[in-house]
Design a protein around this motif. Sequence first.
Motif, PDB file in Angstrom:
ATOM      1  N   GLU A 172       0.807  -1.207   0.000  1.00 45.66           N
ATOM      2  CA  GLU A 172       0.000   0.000   0.000  1.00 45.66           C
ATOM      3  C   GLU A 172       0.845   1.264   0.000  1.00 45.66           C
ATOM      4  O   GLU A 172       0.464   2.279  -0.601  1.00 45.66           O
ATOM      5  N   THR A 173       2.002   1.227   0.639  1.00 43.13           N
ATOM      6  CA  THR A 173       2.890   2.390   0.617  1.00 43.13           C
ATOM      7  C   THR A 173       3.484   2.583  -0.777  1.00 43.13           C
ATOM      8  O   THR A 173       3.527   3.707  -1.300  1.00 43.13           O
ATOM      9  N   LEU A 174       3.927   1.499  -1.396  1.00 47.88           N
ATOM     10  CA  LEU A 174       4.470   1.589  -2.755  1.00 47.88           C
ATOM     11  C   LEU A 174       3.388   1.995  -3.752  1.00 47.88           C
ATOM     12  O   LEU A 174       3.661   2.711  -4.725  1.00 47.88           O
ATOM     13  N   LYS A 175       2.166   1.564  -3.522  1.00 39.65           N
ATOM     14  CA  LYS A 175       1.064   1.948  -4.408  1.00 39.65           C
ATOM     15  C   LYS A 175       0.741   3.433  -4.255  1.00 39.65           C
ATOM     16  O   LYS A 175       0.497   4.130  -5.245  1.00 39.65           O
ATOM     17  N   ARG A 176       0.744   3.901  -3.035  1.00 41.78           N
ATOM     18  CA  ARG A 176       0.386   5.305  -2.766  1.00 41.78           C
ATOM     19  C   ARG A 176       1.443   6.270  -3.310  1.00 41.78           C
ATOM     20  O   ARG A 176       1.114   7.367  -3.794  1.00 41.78           O
ATOM     21  N   PHE A 177       2.726   5.851  -3.267  1.00 47.41           N
ATOM     22  CA  PHE A 177       3.814   6.758  -3.627  1.00 47.41           C
ATOM     23  C   PHE A 177       4.681   6.143  -4.724  1.00 47.41           C
ATOM     24  O   PHE A 177       5.614   5.372  -4.446  1.00 47.41           O
ATOM     25  N   PRO A 178       4.400   6.457  -5.978  1.00 46.51           N
ATOM     26  CA  PRO A 178       5.134   5.829  -7.085  1.00 46.51           C
ATOM     27  C   PRO A 178       6.616   6.164  -7.130  1.00 46.51           C
ATOM     28  O   PRO A 178       7.394   5.438  -7.758  1.00 46.51           O
ATOM     29  N   ASP A 179       7.043   7.243  -6.447  1.00 50.92           N
ATOM     30  CA  ASP A 179       8.459   7.593  -6.427  1.00 50.92           C
ATOM     31  C   ASP A 179       9.225   6.873  -5.321  1.00 50.92           C
ATOM     32  O   ASP A 179      10.453   6.959  -5.257  1.00 50.92           O
ATOM     33  N   VAL A 180       8.508   6.184  -4.448  1.00 51.29           N
ATOM     34  CA  VAL A 180       9.140   5.426  -3.363  1.00 51.29           C
ATOM     35  C   VAL A 180       9.457   4.022  -3.864  1.00 51.29           C
ATOM     36  O   VAL A 180       8.636   3.385  -4.512  1.00 51.29           O
ATOM     37  N   ASN A 181      10.647   3.549  -3.560  1.00 56.79           N
ATOM     38  CA  ASN A 181      11.070   2.217  -4.012  1.00 56.79           C
ATOM     39  C   ASN A 181      11.411   1.264  -2.873  1.00 56.79           C
ATOM     40  O   ASN A 181      11.531   0.055  -3.107  1.00 56.79           O
ATOM     41  N   CYS A 182      11.596   1.783  -1.676  1.00 56.63           N
ATOM     42  CA  CYS A 182      12.006   0.936  -0.552  1.00 56.63           C
ATOM     43  C   CYS A 182      11.190   1.299   0.679  1.00 56.63           C
ATOM     44  O   CYS A 182      10.996   2.481   0.986  1.00 56.63           O
ATOM     45  N   VAL A 183      10.708   0.282   1.377  1.00 56.75           N
ATOM     46  CA  VAL A 183       9.922   0.459   2.599  1.00 56.75           C
ATOM     47  C   VAL A 183      10.500  -0.454   3.678  1.00 56.75           C
ATOM     48  O   VAL A 183      10.818  -1.621   3.408  1.00 56.75           O
ATOM     49  N   ILE A 184      10.617   0.069   4.888  1.00 51.39           N
ATOM     50  CA  ILE A 184      11.123  -0.701   6.032  1.00 51.39           C
ATOM     51  C   ILE A 184      10.107  -0.618   7.165  1.00 51.39           C
ATOM     52  O   ILE A 184       9.605   0.461   7.480  1.00 51.39           O
ATOM     53  N   HIS A 185       9.833  -1.750   7.774  1.00 49.53           N
ATOM     54  CA  HIS A 185       9.002  -1.793   8.980  1.00 49.53           C
ATOM     55  C   HIS A 185       9.726  -2.629  10.032  1.00 49.53           C
ATOM     56  O   HIS A 185      10.193  -3.737   9.745  1.00 49.53           O
ATOM     57  N   ALA A 186       9.820  -2.105  11.243  1.00 51.26           N
ATOM     58  CA  ALA A 186      10.487  -2.844  12.324  1.00 51.26           C
ATOM     59  C   ALA A 186       9.962  -2.355  13.664  1.00 51.26           C
ATOM     60  O   ALA A 186       9.105  -1.471  13.737  1.00 51.26           O
ATOM     61  N   HIS A 187      10.512  -2.915  14.734  1.00 46.07           N
ATOM     62  CA  HIS A 187       9.923  -2.766  16.069  1.00 46.07           C
ATOM     63  C   HIS A 187      10.969  -2.327  17.095  1.00 46.07           C
ATOM     64  O   HIS A 187      11.015  -2.856  18.205  1.00 46.07           O
ATOM     65  N   SER A 188      11.796  -1.369  16.731  1.00 41.29           N
ATOM     66  CA  SER A 188      12.877  -0.917  17.595  1.00 41.29           C
ATOM     67  C   SER A 188      12.376  -0.516  18.976  1.00 41.29           C
ATOM     68  O   SER A 188      11.501   0.340  19.124  1.00 41.29           O
ATOM     69  N   GLN A 189      12.965  -1.106  20.005  1.00 40.63           N
ATOM     70  CA  GLN A 189      12.558  -0.796  21.372  1.00 40.63           C
ATOM     71  C   GLN A 189      12.935   0.619  21.779  1.00 40.63           C
ATOM     72  O   GLN A 189      12.340   1.175  22.714  1.00 40.63           O
ATOM     73  N   ALA A 190      13.896   1.215  21.101  1.00 43.59           N
ATOM     74  CA  ALA A 190      14.244   2.606  21.392  1.00 43.59           C
ATOM     75  C   ALA A 190      13.168   3.564  20.907  1.00 43.59           C
ATOM     76  O   ALA A 190      12.964   4.641  21.486  1.00 43.59           O
TER      77      ALA A 190
END
Length: 262
Positions: free
Chosen positions: A76-94
């Motif tokens: 959905e992020t890549l679909k919404r933003f055609p100029d975006v090519n990389c997406v990261i999702h993580a759970h950093s405790q900081a």
Amino acid sequence: MLIAANHVLDFNGVADAFGHISIRNPNNNATFFLSKNQAPALVSAAVDIIEYHVANGSSLDPNAAAGYAERFIHSETLKRFPDVNCVIHAHSQALVPYSLVHNVDLEPAYAVAGFLGETVPNFDIEKYYNNSHPHDMLVNNNFLGAALASYFTTPATNNTKSTSPDHTFVLMRGHGFTTLDVDIETAIYRAVYAQSNANVQSQAIALTQSGGIFHGGVKYLSSRERVDSGTFNQASAGKPWPYWVKQTEANPLYKNELGSPV
């Protein structure tokens, strides 16, 4: 390169066993690559990578290995933003604490995090559940993925369905974060230094509360400093990449059957 990216995120403590990174297919902007459902540190070969449709997050191969339930963050992020090519999702405790405390915002505390900008949106999934959704905090369908992607735009541009993100980083209440950019190197820079900034900010806040040497609160980057440091961050984001890759290549935990990307 995507294999190495998984390793770099793990090595820097950004991604645990559940974090993930995607890259748009450079030969077909309607698809993207994401590892199968396994810890980033263990991604090692082409068979560990699955190709998905940007349009709906479905796999091109009906017999592909099990994928991440939250692949819709990426589609959905890549679909919404055609100029975006990389997406990261993580759970950093900081970073997670800054998604929980309403009166303490994540702010750029030093120069390497100017890209965080004037505000960091905080996505609260509870606002978007319907009666059929399990309330498990997971962005595990297209509707929730689109809701999260909308947080990368301001309310003003959200109304016009802007195709370019206004924000580089979104916190997710009680969950983690998502960040994006045009390439792997820059997206990873943002993930690593957002985490580093959270640690610095937390330490600075602790000093103000200690009754010690620093009174009057924390002085964050000014509006102008955020803009100019963000420009510098963008220009220099590729510098740490080969260093981080070499660190992972020297560690026997990480295997890459496709060879070094640097």
